[in-house]
Design an enzyme around this catalytic site. Structure first.
Site, short mmCIF file in Angstrom:
data_model
loop_
_atom_site.label_atom_id
_atom_site.label_comp_id
_atom_site.label_asym_id
_atom_site.label_seq_id
_atom_site.Cartn_x
_atom_site.Cartn_y
_atom_site.Cartn_z
N TYR A 33 4.24 14.44 -7.20
CA TYR A 33 3.76 15.68 -6.60
C TYR A 33 4.89 16.43 -5.92
O TYR A 33 5.97 15.89 -5.71
CB TYR A 33 2.61 15.41 -5.62
CG TYR A 33 3.02 14.84 -4.27
CD1 TYR A 33 3.45 13.53 -4.15
CD2 TYR A 33 2.98 15.62 -3.13
CE1 TYR A 33 3.81 13.01 -2.91
CE2 TYR A 33 3.35 15.11 -1.88
CZ TYR A 33 3.76 13.81 -1.78
OH TYR A 33 4.12 13.31 -0.56
N ARG A 52 13.54 18.44 -8.23
CA ARG A 52 13.13 17.10 -7.79
C ARG A 52 11.93 16.62 -8.61
O ARG A 52 11.83 15.44 -8.97
CB ARG A 52 12.81 17.07 -6.30
CG ARG A 52 12.47 15.66 -5.82
CD ARG A 52 12.34 15.57 -4.32
NE ARG A 52 11.23 16.39 -3.85
CZ ARG A 52 10.99 16.65 -2.56
NH1 ARG A 52 11.78 16.16 -1.62
NH2 ARG A 52 9.97 17.41 -2.20
N ARG A 100 -7.94 1.97 -19.25
CA ARG A 100 -7.18 1.32 -18.18
C ARG A 100 -6.31 0.19 -18.74
O ARG A 100 -6.81 -0.75 -19.33
CB ARG A 100 -8.12 0.78 -17.10
CG ARG A 100 -7.36 0.23 -15.90
CD ARG A 100 -8.30 -0.19 -14.77
NE ARG A 100 -7.54 -0.67 -13.62
CZ ARG A 100 -7.10 -1.93 -13.50
NH1 ARG A 100 -7.37 -2.81 -14.42
NH2 ARG A 100 -6.39 -2.27 -12.44
N LYS A 148 8.93 10.95 -5.84
CA LYS A 148 7.86 11.49 -4.99
C LYS A 148 6.49 11.20 -5.62
O LYS A 148 5.87 12.09 -6.22
CB LYS A 148 8.07 13.00 -4.76
CG LYS A 148 7.28 13.54 -3.57
CD LYS A 148 7.79 14.91 -3.18
CE LYS A 148 6.94 15.62 -2.16
NZ LYS A 148 6.78 14.95 -0.88
N GLU A 180 12.62 6.98 7.51
CA GLU A 180 12.18 8.38 7.63
C GLU A 180 10.82 8.42 8.29
O GLU A 180 10.25 7.38 8.63
CB GLU A 180 12.16 9.05 6.25
CG GLU A 180 11.26 8.34 5.26
CD GLU A 180 11.36 8.88 3.83
OE1 GLU A 180 11.66 10.07 3.64
OE2 GLU A 180 11.13 8.08 2.90
N LEU A 204 12.95 9.64 0.68
CA LEU A 204 12.79 10.79 -0.20
C LEU A 204 13.93 11.78 0.06
O LEU A 204 14.28 12.01 1.22
CB LEU A 204 11.45 11.49 0.06
CG LEU A 204 11.19 12.65 -0.91
CD1 LEU A 204 10.83 12.12 -2.28
CD2 LEU A 204 10.10 13.55 -0.39
#
Ligand code: PDD
Length: 284
Positions: A33, A52, A100, A148, A180, A204
């Site tokens: 995301y 990114r 799945r 991310k 972070e 990140l």
């Protein structure tokens, strides 16, 4: 009034937007995301976020759902269709829907692309004048924090631990040093030197971080990219965090220790002003 959101090629009222129950984002958190800020109806650092995103997809061997140019067009249409002026656009790409199976589907899947916006006062944020209170927690996330992904349960738990302790956010600590914040990069300032953890797989690579460090260096401020401990942070003159949604946000307390008399420091305040001014000019 209902928002218009984007799902796989369509702009729909939020109530009508649907994703499959077999979507791997839902079943495996197999998705990435970005959160991009909008000021004055324009996108802040779109290029950085797009770069990114492509890197995150590449690391996970995910097929991009469109080109970077098409993605910019989708962001712009969403802004226009919603008459959106200030806040955030959330974008998520997942590997798509398949039976799945832990292994990625051999025949490939059509990726799922979802975007929606949330209104938020980002530039004139009341929180910026007050500063944040931080508690420290162990960093128990997976090892590839440079990608991310939508696996955000541990950061959610960290945010709740902070709230229960009467604080605003948590800084995560691994091997004795700060990695972070739950959804932001962490900084301290001592004797005019800005210190923030160096890039690696442990954090990140913040798009706001890159811009803020560039502006700091351009303003002749000294920057050191290295790890720091909570004890060092508690003894700092000031501290702050950066993220697309918070810009530069001062920190005034860490694990109960007040910094700079408990009010936002001059470096964080100045960097916030520079960042907002420059980004307003450069927004697309
Ligand atoms: N979070 N570190 C983590 C763990 C983050 O989740 C984020 C962003 C950042 C700052 O990155 P950037 O400056 O590119 O926003 C650092 C977003 C805003 C979120 O999850 O809402």
């Amino acid at each position: 009034m209902s928002r218009i959101v984007y799902v796989n090629g369509e702009y729909l009222p939020e109530e009508e937007a649907k994703v499959s129950v077999f979507d791997r984002g839902f079943l495996f958190a197999d998705g990435v995301y970005e959160v991009t800020t909008v000021m004055g109806g324009k996108l802040v650092d779109f290029d950085g976020h797009a770069k990114r995103l492509w890197r995150s997809m590449g690391e996970l061997e995910m097929t991009p759902p469109c080109t970077e140019e098409e993605l910019l067009g989708i962001h712009r249409s969403l802004i226009e269709k919603n008459g959106f002026d200030e806040g955030l656009i959330y974008l998520q790409v997942t590997r798509g829907a398949a039976d799945r199976d832990f292994a990625y589907p051999a025949e490939g899947t059509a990726p799922t692309l979802v975007l929606f916006h949330q209104e938020k006062q980002v530039a004139d944020s009341p929180a910026a004048g007050k500063g944040m209170r931080i508690v420290s927690i162990p960093d128990e996330r997976w090892g590839r924090r440079d990608i991310k992904t939508v696996q955000l349960l541990y950061p959610s738990m960290g945010k709740m631990a902070a709230k229960k302790a009467g604080a605003d956010d948590a800084w995560m600590v691994e091997e004795g040093v700060v990695t972070e914040g739950t959804s932001n990069n962490a900084y301290i300032v001592k004797d005019g030197v800005i210190v923030t953890r160096q890039l690696g797989t442990e954090i990140l690579h913040g798009i706001t971080r890159a811009a803020v460090l560039r502006f700091a260096r351009e303003a002749q401020m000294k920057v050191e990219e290295r790890p720091f401990t909570i004890e060092e942070a508690q003894g700092a003159d000031e501290a702050f965090i950066t993220s697309a949604s918070a810009f530069v946000m001062p920190v005034v307390e860490i694990d109960g220790a007040k910094l700079g008399g408990g009010t936002p420091g001059p470096v964080a305040t100045r960097l916030r002003e520079i960042y907002i001014d420059e980004m307003r000019k450069a927004a697309v």
